[in-house]
Design an enzyme around this catalytic site. Structure first.
Site, PDB file in Angstrom:
ATOM      1  CE1 TYR A  54      -3.045  -3.033   0.319  1.00  0.00           C
ATOM      2  CE2 TYR A  54      -3.169  -2.681   2.681  1.00  0.00           C
ATOM      3  CZ  TYR A  54      -3.521  -3.406   1.555  1.00  0.00           C
ATOM      4  OH  TYR A  54      -4.340  -4.507   1.672  1.00  0.00           O
ATOM      5  CG  HIS A 141      -0.690  -8.788   0.311  1.00  0.00           C
ATOM      6  ND1 HIS A 141      -0.284  -7.471   0.240  1.00  0.00           N
ATOM      7  CD2 HIS A 141      -2.018  -8.764   0.009  1.00  0.00           C
ATOM      8  CE1 HIS A 141      -1.307  -6.709  -0.081  1.00  0.00           C
ATOM      9  NE2 HIS A 141      -2.372  -7.480  -0.239  1.00  0.00           N
TER      10      HIS A 141
END
Length: 318
Positions: A54, A141
């Site tokens: 992010y 992830h």
């Protein structure tokens, strides 16, 4: 805010998704980010989720700064591993921007790595950016194309860290249900984060993943509950998005049918979207992306809105 148990941890039913703090799609100021976290804390949110992906680490840095000074034992923070950030100063110097949806300089590139060394290096870098000595939950992830490595050395490294008490709970976070079910079946995980597949609109996780997780004692964290914006407004617009692209006409029609049911019962489509995943006993928290204090307040209002039982019966049968 009510709380639920997740792998021995206690999390708030609404979690703060910090992707927007990494300038997802557009810039966000440090002041906006800090105000969003402050408002979340005041509203009872105690679970915060981030990732190196992010904003190439920006989300972790901002979240860590905003949480600094809070009682550490009162909050739960999760981050993710699998994408190492490799410095590319020449790209940043040339004015390049990140090409993966975040409005940040391309000072790093992402390198897939679910090896033991990669997991350890990623977590060490995350702790440095967060300014913390531990995190509570670590997810693998998006290992969609990396099952073999993620399910062996990746999970093994996280199990090792959990057994050492370095982290509290481990799992995987993905936009699909099939591989998450395999993680629950075959790996020693505590939690899986399913994005966009356990929502008022897309219930594909309910057929196998949620019952399996419940039976195995694995917690579910439901994310992307608006399905990329489709369910985020009381009225579904013609240009609504779904799964990160323009929504097909059939999808818009079905979402509008759900919105009509909500309206008849005096609630809104986003109210139901926020609350729906929490109706399943396997779900520990709903993680919702929030950028500003206003978005946090809106989310908390949606969470608190009473929804009649008859509305739920109609929505579930629809």
């Amino acid at each position: 805010m009510l709380q639920r148990v997740l792998g021995g941890l206690v999390v708030s039913e609404v979690g703060f998704g910090a992707a927007q703090l990494g300038n997802l799609y557009r810039e966000t100021s440090d002041e906006e980010a800090a105000a969003a976290v402050d408002t979340a804390w005041e509203g009872g949110i105690r679970y915060f989720d981030t990732a190196p992906h992010y904003g190439l680490g920006l989300s972790e840095r901002r979240l860590g700064a905003a949480l600094r000074g809070r009682p550490r034992d009162e909050l739960v923070i999760s981050t993710k591993v699998g994408r190492l950030l490799v410095p590319t100063p020449e790209r940043a110097a040339a004015g390049k921007l990140d090409d993966d949806g975040f409005a940040v300089p391309a000072a790093y590139r992402r390198a897939w790595d679910f090896s033991r060394d990669g997991v350890l290096r990623s977590l060490e870098a995350s702790l440095d950016r967060l300014g913390m000595d531990r995190v509570d939950i670590v997810y693998l992830h998006d290992p969609d194309e990396h099952w073999e490595e993620a399910s062996t050395t990746g999970v093994g490294a996280l199990v090792e860290l959990r057994d050492q008490g370095v982290i509290g709970a481990i799992g995987a976070g993905m936009n699909q249900v099939g591989m998450l079910a395999r993680f629950v079946e075959r790996c020693d995980v505590d939690v899986v984060m399913v994005a966009g597949r356990h929502t008022l609109f897309d219930r594909s996780a309910e057929e196998r993943l949620l019952p399996l997780a419940f039976d195995r004692g694995v917690a579910i964290v439901s994310a992307a509950v608006y399905n990329s914006g489709l369910l985020s407004r009381a009225e579904v617009p013609d240009d609504a998005t779904y799964d990160y692209g323009p929504a097909p006409e059939s999808v818009i029609e079905r979402a509008r049918h759900l919105a009509e049911i909500c309206s008849r019962h005096g609630v809104t489509l986003p109210d139901a979207a926020v609350q729906y995943p929490l109706r399943h006993d396997a779900v520990a928290s709903v993680v919702i992306g929030m950028r500003t204090a206003e978005q946090v307040t809106s989310t908390l209002d949606r969470y608190d809105t009473p929804i009649p039982a008859e509305a739920w019966r109609e929505l579930e049968s629809a």
